[in-house]
Design a protein around this motif. Structure first.
Motif, PDB file in Angstrom:
ATOM      1  N   ILE A  41       0.668  -1.204   0.067  1.00 39.44           N
ATOM      2  CA  ILE A  41      -0.020   0.079  -0.286  1.00 39.44           C
ATOM      3  C   ILE A  41       0.920   1.161  -0.086  1.00 39.44           C
ATOM      4  O   ILE A  41       1.575   1.699   1.140  1.00 39.44           O
ATOM      5  N   GLU A  93      -5.049   9.189  -2.132  1.00 34.86           N
ATOM      6  CA  GLU A  93      -6.495   8.516  -2.537  1.00 34.86           C
ATOM      7  C   GLU A  93      -6.946   8.355  -1.195  1.00 34.86           C
ATOM      8  O   GLU A  93      -6.728   7.315  -0.432  1.00 34.86           O
ATOM      9  N   SER A 120      -9.167   6.269   1.215  1.00 35.85           N
ATOM     10  CA  SER A 120      -9.886   5.181   1.184  1.00 35.85           C
ATOM     11  C   SER A 120     -10.777   4.886   2.450  1.00 35.85           C
ATOM     12  O   SER A 120     -10.455   5.221   3.574  1.00 35.85           O
ATOM     13  N   PRO A 152      -5.117   2.772   5.248  1.00 36.82           N
ATOM     14  CA  PRO A 152      -4.637   3.839   4.178  1.00 36.82           C
ATOM     15  C   PRO A 152      -4.990   5.207   4.427  1.00 36.82           C
ATOM     16  O   PRO A 152      -5.694   5.464   5.410  1.00 36.82           O
ATOM     17  N   TYR A 189      -8.649   6.898   6.080  1.00 34.14           N
ATOM     18  CA  TYR A 189      -9.388   5.896   6.872  1.00 34.14           C
ATOM     19  C   TYR A 189      -9.874   6.128   8.072  1.00 34.14           C
ATOM     20  O   TYR A 189      -8.963   6.765   8.843  1.00 34.14           O
ATOM     21  N   ASN A 195      -0.943   6.889   6.811  1.00 38.64           N
ATOM     22  CA  ASN A 195      -0.940   5.349   6.485  1.00 38.64           C
ATOM     23  C   ASN A 195      -0.111   4.876   7.933  1.00 38.64           C
ATOM     24  O   ASN A 195       0.909   5.639   8.203  1.00 38.64           O
ATOM     25  N   TYR A 221      -7.385  -0.209  -2.197  1.00 32.82           N
ATOM     26  CA  TYR A 221      -6.469   0.589  -1.536  1.00 32.82           C
ATOM     27  C   TYR A 221      -5.017  -0.111  -1.859  1.00 32.82           C
ATOM     28  O   TYR A 221      -3.860   0.771  -1.570  1.00 32.82           O
ATOM     29  N   THR A 230      -1.956  -0.895  -3.851  1.00 28.74           N
ATOM     30  CA  THR A 230      -1.265  -0.568  -5.209  1.00 28.74           C
ATOM     31  C   THR A 230      -0.397  -1.549  -5.803  1.00 28.74           C
ATOM     32  O   THR A 230      -0.352  -1.239  -6.937  1.00 28.74           O
ATOM     33  N   ASN A 257     -14.386  -4.695   1.816  1.00 21.79           N
ATOM     34  CA  ASN A 257     -13.295  -4.117   1.210  1.00 21.79           C
ATOM     35  C   ASN A 257     -13.823  -3.873  -0.282  1.00 21.79           C
ATOM     36  O   ASN A 257     -14.581  -4.644  -0.813  1.00 21.79           O
TER      37      ASN A 257
END
Lengths: 773, 702
Positions: free
Chosen positions: A254, A259, A261, A327, A330, A336, A631, A633, B334
């Motif tokens: 991650i 972004e 999430s 992430p 959140y 993170n 989330y 990558t 998720n």
């Protein structure tokens, strides 16, 4: 007159035939107009099925770390040749200075104050220790939390310093809960531990004011539910170049980006505990594939490029821990972070009758009988990457076998049964002779290196009475046929694993060592895949080696020295047997013991958890991607970086894959062998049997694909037999670079055009290139 | 310990293994969802991935995001048009999903539907939705694809409000268009919110033509009963007798319309998706496999139709409405590619890529699915199959079988191909696998025909030979009585009383009245013989299950439980006998229980005699001669019933009327007995499960 008629007839005949042909041709020509355009949409190289190109941005190193630390209020605690430990007492924050990289790691993002967090959000980020607890008056409430920071929580801490670190006595005075947290450093490792024997839970007496003005003493009991230790260690956000590593599938990254999430990675290590929760069947989500569990008790964080990173391993209490990775964005936290959460107690549902409404919940009286320890191993410079983390993990697990390299893995189904009118009706799919013929056939076309797994080769098949005693099945051939087959395979040097499932029973018969859940209900599960049995049952893990060694002589007589064991690798649960409760940690050591006793056999396990990797010869059903959450990558070959070269890894059955080309490329990139599920007879014969879910397996239909995939993959992988994978990265969009021990590098190009790497090397589109040093 | 073990045995004897629950494969594949097709029982069964989720676009190339977009359209040049409802605009994307134009934010209020034909963009705008004020409109934009500047490329051509028509005025229609489709004549088909009479058909000049494609309203039997009962009861509120309004409409290049309707039923089948021609006839089954929360449909290029439900399930049907694939679904926890929070619309481009909009506020994404080689193969094969090019399709179907060897349609396709090639033997094999009784019958007819023609001469010789042989033997026997030993044996056997009694049962066939009298008064037969006959009947039934010819045999052996079948046959007979005896004794019949038993079984003798022949011939006849088999079965049953009537009449000495009454009441009493037995059975299971739970807990707590 006759002649005229004859001539007319002849002419009309000729015309008729000619005309017919023309018409037919015309129709056929029209049919060629139908154009079947194949979809041109390829999986985008931006997908997290692949990795991202290495981000080589560097992170700033502190100029004067000692000044920075003292400015922030940290004080020195201990030092080793590689690390220095600092602590800030009021919120119990740590800082580690890694000498080799010159980087400072904090237990909370050093700039966290500028994010204007307040209330419990702030306490969660800045506390070194956070707990969740149950109030015994109402155990339905699951998320009561208490924080070390935050004065209203009334937590007192006393610190004891020693040469290698410190011991902090944490006392949650309002809750009557106290325990110690031991922080110590040794060479390149930081160890954070909660010794369970220091946990004391006392009753709390409070004076309560009644409505009528009198006071009374109320006694409340609080029980510790879970503990977070330094959850924001190494946390940061997109402002620096960094990523978190989570053990998702084969491994996932991650990366720090912007972004937001709304979901996070929260997974129980080694998968959910079936003994405590409902079993895996969830009818409402039948349409979603089962997700790959976290099979390793690790996580990692990397900051910068080849500068500083750490690999964290939950070395004790891994059976009761979860890996969390949050992430950006959140829960509105704007950084993170990745950490391990320890679960000290869980809630159990006890069914008092078969009526599902008759149940009550209770929590375990005692905490799980294990210390909780996380070891942080600090890596620096060239080792600071996920490849370096994998190398470290390999050292910790002490994996040092040498695998025998590239082999195409073929699983053959011997027989199965369906319900006939008068009992079981056996369906033979691959007899002993068929096995020889298939191997002969594959070997003829080119020099194959094969490896076989023979499923349901025995009397009664795979779904009969388990654990089974190894007897030849007369349906599949005589004992001389079996011997001939074994001899033939031995002569060719082909390993054949015989499948067994020593931990599952399909019936609940007498004399079967079926275990029950700690809530006293029978341990039913749908772990084993079968279309006929609605539920199956677990047998005692203690019996795994016994059920096989009991028949050791038979196995020797049959010439069997390699076993593939289903379900043993990825099953881990709390259970009750012979009036005793066994917890996950105990089951881990039991399983390790059992497999140790079986060391005279070559063992192949299906997706085993990392605590069994030492006993493996073959790892079957290797994941070659992560679960690809939004989330995440990158998908990375972390398992492969640890095991390739020491253990033979083979993939999932390629039968069910829809894109062979993509998978073949992935196998080359990850160093994983292809695997197929085959039968001699046509698969429709498996209708109404236990294996009905296998919908394609006939050898004659698959032969060409096997050869194709084999050709593509073996050309690369047979050059790196027995070599460890030491580095992996993406050098361009959709172009990966895998480096092996002796310097061989394999580039894989997933794009549909040729890509030039290092300005000299052209990697063909949808292909790969092997570069020897 | 021993008692515990015994108790355990007791407990475990009360358990059964359940059958036939299909489980899914634990295989990690590229996508997060399973793909299903329909098996021969009409249930979902797993298959290979047909469409793979490749991308989820959240942020468009111009940096904006969608907001609650409710409709999506792709034209023949692969331009994508999105009705971005929350942002009050229309976005046009090219085939790489890059934003070309974004317009309408000044004029549009709530664009819910969009359709493009001949470079004209029709936008159905709902309006403000306030009562008695703003009504909706249809905005028609001209799209010049050659221009690159927004003002030149998109020009507002017309705005239409309520279509002019005296009918609509009379009904006080409030114009709130939600979806629109337009045919090649620029006739608009508009779904108006709340209009239950169907879709509004409006011509190019905004004149209302007619209502179209309305749903029918049907009540099932119980609802009708309910309504009759509660007719005059004001306290009970019933739903109104009006059909559900159409939710969405779309067109295919051939001129068929597809309407989508939502309803609240729990079923997975119904007529929520309809394929309608201009006359309003629905070409799909009214009971097809479709979910009731379906929101959009799209006609593909190869006459397939795609549909999506609001929970994110995607479906592909062939042109007859048979489900080919079902996949996708609602995401849990998720985010994963291919799972939705709430799907609103779908469209397919010329490469069979599927685009679906997830309009949930936390997603607002366009999901992209691509066709896998497996789906492409199925499409190719189906196309050849539907055009009756069976021979060419053999190869393609064989490739399909490599993907999934359980697909019945592949075996049928290959079988038809071999039939066309006149390879009937091979065709027969394939039809057996796909359980295609009709086609099997045809192939078998051909084989039989050929073998008859080939062997006709041999058969004639054989028949003549047999006739001659029989005549010779008879002549010889008349002269020398050579075969009299056969009659001697028969007489010897008949001397044994048991054998005599057994063979007496056959007397029922010839003279039932006589036989009944013989049983009643002369004790010519016994219970034992009757039980033997019953046993023989049961064995015959089992033989019938297994050996009836493929064409006439609908039984699936693997799903047949022997004990259940025994119950089905033996128990009703026994219950009838008991019931009949009881009723007869009440009605002053003369028969004893023994007599009733034996005589009832005697009535079943025709079955014992005729059924074996039926089983044998069922293996050699085709559907063309099905009347033989059916007539045989029918005749056998009728004979048995008539015998039963006579037997009862004779046994109890009833008159005609009394016999009928007796039979009728016996049947009703049978039901009573069955109910009593059921209740007893339920009570027993309850008690036993209580006991077993108790024992389990006691044991396990040790």
């Amino acid at each position: 007159m006759n002649k005229k008629i004859l001539v007319i007839l002849l002419v009309s005949l000729v015309v008729g035939i000619a005309g017919y042909n023309l018409v037919v041709n015309a129709i056929n020509m029209r049919s060629r107009d139908i154009n079947y355009k194949e979809s041109s949409y390829n999986i985008s190289t931006d997908s997290n099925f692949f990795g991202e190109v290495e981000n080589q941005a560097l992170v700033d190193l502190p100029e004067d770390y000692e000044a920075e630390l003292s400015l922030k209020g940290f004080k020195f605690v201990a030092e080793t040749s590689d690390l220095e430990l600092y602590v800030k007492e009021n919120y119990f924050n740590l800082a580690i200075y890694d000498k080799a990289s010159g980087y400072l790691w904090y237990s909370v993002n050093p700039n966290y104050l500028q994010y204007m967090l307040s209330g419990t959000s702030r306490f969660f980020v800045e506390s070194g220790v956070i707990i969740e607890y149950y109030n015994m008056d109402n155990i339905a409430v699951e998320d009561n939390k208490s924080y070390v920071s935050g004065p209203k929580f009334n937590v007192s801490k006393t610190y004891e310093y020693n040469d290698s670190g410190l011991v902090a006595h944490i006392d949650f005075e309002d809750l009557g809960i106290t325990f110690d947290v031991v922080v110590s450093i040794e060479e390149d490792r930081l160890r954070v531990s909660l010794p369970i024997e220091t946990l004391v839970e006392e009753d709390v007496e409070k004076t309560m004011l009644n409505l009528d003005g009198t006071t009374s003493q109320k006694i409340t009991q609080y029980r510790l539910k879970s503990v977070y230790l330094f959850p924001y260690f190494g946390s940061n956000n997109y402002e620096i170049n960094g990523y978190s590593l989570v053990p998702d599938g084969s491994g996932a990254l991650i990366r720090y980006n912007e972004e937001v999430s709304s979901t996070a990675y929260i997974k129980r290590i080694y998968g959910a505990d079936e003994g405590v929760n409902r079993y895996r069947e969830e009818n409402a989500t039948y349409y979603i594939r089962e997700e790959m569990p976290a099979s390793m008790p690790i996580f990692g964080v990397n900051h910068g490029y080849q500068q500083a990173a750490f690999l964290a391993v939950v070395s004790e209490g891994d059976g009761y821990s979860e890996i969390h990775s949050y992430p950006y964005g959140y829960n509105s936290y704007r950084f993170n972070t990745t950490f391990a959460k320890f679960i000290v107690r869980e809630r159990l549902t006890v069914q008092t009758s078969s009526n599902s409404n008759d149940s009550f919940t209770m929590i375990g009286k005692d905490p799980y009988p294990s210390n909780f320890t996380v070891d942080y191993y600090f890596l620096n410079n060239e080792e600071a990457s996920y490849s370096g983390m994998a190398k470290k993990y390999r050292e910790i697990l002490e994996i040092d076998n040498i695998s025998n390299g590239y082999k195409t893995n073929i699983t053959l189904i011997g027989q199965d049964f369906k319900n006939g009118l008068f009992g079981k009706d056996y369906v033979e799919m691959t007899t002993y002779e068929d096995v020889m013929n298939i191997v002969k056939d594959l070997n003829e076309t080119s020099n194959k290196s094969l490896e076989l797994i023979y499923q349901a080769w025995n009397k009664g098949g795979l779904y009969g009475n388990t654990p089974f005693s190894p007897k030849i099945s007369s349906n599949l051939g005589s004992s001389s046929d079996f011997e001939e087959m074994n001899q033939y395979l031995n002569d060719l040097g082909i390993n054949i694993f015989y499948l067994n499932n020593p931990i599952i029973s399909y019936t609940q018969g007498l004399g079967k060592k079926v275990i029950s859940k700690p809530t006293l209900s029978v341990f039913a599960t749908n772990e084993a895949r079968t279309s006929l049995y609605r539920t199956t049952y677990y047998l005692s893990p203690d019996n795994v080696s016994d059920s096989i060694l009991k028949y050791d002589d038979n196995y020797q007589k049959l010439g069997i020295n390699a076993l593939a064991l289903q379900s043993v690798g990825d099953s881990l649960f709390t259970y009750r047997y012979s009036s005793k409760d066994y917890y996950r940690d105990q089951m881990i050591s039991i399983l390790q013991n059992e497999l140790n006793e079986l060391n005279s056999y070559n063992l192949a396990l299906y997706q085993p958890n990392s605590y069994l990797w030492k006993y493996l010869d073959n790892y079957l059903n290797t994941p070659v991607e992560s679960n690809k959450y939004a989330y995440v990558t990158d998908s990375i070959p972390f398992i492969q970086l640890v095991l390739v070269g020491s253990v033979n890894l083979s993939s999932n059955y390629i039968n069910y894959v829809s894109d062979y080309d993509l998978l073949s490329q992935r196998l080359v990139e990850y160093g994983v062998n292809p695997a197929f599920l085959l039968t001699q007879e046509s698969t429709h014969n498996l209708r109404f049997t236990n294996s009905e879910f296998v919908y394609t397996s006939e050898y004659s239909l698959w032969k060409d694909t096997i050869l194709e995939v084999d050709e593509h993959v073996s050309e690369a992988l047979s050059l790196v037999n027995g070599l460890k994978m030491i580095n992996h990265r993406y050098v361009d969009n959709g172009v990966s670079e895998t480096t092996y021990e002796n310097g061989i590098i394999i580039y894989v190009n997933y794009n549909s055009e040729d890509i030039v790497v290092n300005s000299v090397l052209t990697i063909p589109s949808n292909g790969y290139k092997v570069v020897s040093p | 310990m021993k008692t515990k073990k015994l108790l355990l045995i007791l407990v475990l004897l009360l358990n059964f293994i359940l059958l036939s629950v299909t489980f899914s494969v634990k295989v990690e594949g590229a996508s997060a969802y399973y793909t299903y097709t329909l098996n021969r029982k009409g249930e979902l069964s797993e298959t290979n991935e047909a469409y793979e989720a490749v991308e989820m676009i959240r942020r468009l190339s111009d940096g904006s995001t969608l907001s609650g977009a409710k409709d999506l359209f792709i034209d023949s040049d692969d331009y994508m048009y999105v009705a971005d409802t929350g942002n009050k605009r229309v976005v046009i994307l090219n085939e790489n999903q890059e934003v070309l134009f974004s317009f309408g934010s000044e004029t549009l209020i709530k664009p819910l539907g969009i359709f493009v034909v001949d470079d004209l963009i029709y936008v159905a705008d709902y309006g403000l939705g306030q009562v008695n004020s703003d009504i909706g409109s249809i905005y028609i934009y001209k799209f010049d694809k050659t221009k690159t500047v927004l003002e030149e490329a998109i020009t507002l051509d017309r705005v239409y409000q309520t279509p002019s028509s005296p009918i609509l005025e009379k009904e006080n229609l409030i114009y709130r268009p939600t979806k629109i489709a337009v045919d090649n004549n620029h006739t608009m088909y508009i779904v108006n919110e709340g209009t239950t009479s169907g879709v509004l058909m409006v011509n190019d000049k905004n004149r209302f033509i007619d209502y179209f494609a309305s749903n029918s309203f049907s009540l099932n039997f119980w609802d009708r009963l309910e309504r009759i009962i509660y007719q005059n009861n004001e306290n009970v509120k019933m739903t109104k007798n009006i059909p559900t309004p159409v939710y969405n409409v779309s067109l295919d290049p051939k001129g068929y319309f597809y309407t989508v309707t939502q309803n609240n039923s729990e079923n997975i089948s119904g007529d929520n998706l309809k394929k309608i021609n201009i006359g309003g006839v629905n070409f799909f089954d009214n009971d097809m496999y479709v979910y009731n929360d379906i929101v959009d449909s799209w006609a593909g290029h190869q006459e397939n139709i795609y549909a999506v439900s609001s929970n994110g399930f995607l479906f592909e049907y062939d042109n007859l409405g048979n489900l080919l694939f079902a996949w996708g679904g609602k995401g849990v926890g998720n985010d994963k590619l291919g799972l939705f929070m709430s799907a609103s619309s779908l469209a397919v481009d010329s490469n069979n890529n599927i685009y679906v909009i997830d309009d949930n506020s936390s997603r607002n994404a366009i999901h992209i699915f691509r066709e896998t080689p497996f789906a492409a193969k199925i499409h190719e094969a189906l196309d050849l199959y539907n055009n009756a090019k069976y021979v060419e399709s053999i190869e393609v179907w064989e490739e399909v079988l490599r993907y999934n060897s359980m697909l019945d349609i592949a075996y049928r396709g290959i079988g038809l191909g071999y039939m066309m090639n006149e390879d009937y033997e091979t065709a027969l094999e394939y039809f057996t696998i796909s359980r295609d009784q009709e086609q099997y019958s045809e192939a078998y007819w051909e084989i039989r025909n050929i073998s008859l023609i080939d062997n006709m001469d041999k058969i004639i010789y054989l028949v003549v030979f047999i006739i001659i042989l029989l005549n010779v033997l008879l002549y010889v026997n008349r002269r020398t009585k050579v075969f009299s030993f056969a009659t001697d044996v028969k007489q010897k056997v008949m001397k044994y009383p048991k054998a005599n009694q057994f063979f007496y049962m056959f007397h029922f066939l010839k003279n039932p009245a006589d036989a009944c009298y013989g049983v009643k008064q002369q004790k010519r037969s016994t219970m034992l013989s009757a039980w033997i006959i019953l046993g023989l009947l049961f064995i015959l039934y089992i033989v019938g299950l297994v050996y009836t010819g493929f064409i006439f045999n609908d039984i699936v052996i693997e799903e047949t439980i022997l004990v259940k079948e025994a119950f089905k046959i033996i128990i009703p007979i026994l219950i009838f006998i008991v019931s009949n005896y009881l009723i007869s004794s009440l009605m002053e019949g003369e028969g004893t229980f023994k007599a009733v038993f034996i005589n009832t079984v005697g009535a079943l003798m025709p079955i014992l005699v005729i059924y074996p022949f039926l089983i044998i011939i069922s293996n050699f006849i085709t559907l063309n001669e099905a009347f033989l088999y059916n007539f045989g079965m029918f005749g056998m049953i009728i004979w048995a019933v008539i015998l039963l009537y006579f037997n009862i009449k004779e046994t109890h000495n009833y008159s005609v009327g009394q016999t009928f009454v007796n039979i009728f009441v016996s049947l009703i009493f049978m039901l009573v007995i069955i109910i009593i037995l059921l209740i007893v059975y339920l009570m027993i299971t309850q008690v036993s499960s209580f006991v077993s739970d108790l024992i389990k807990e006691v044991i396990l707590r040790e």
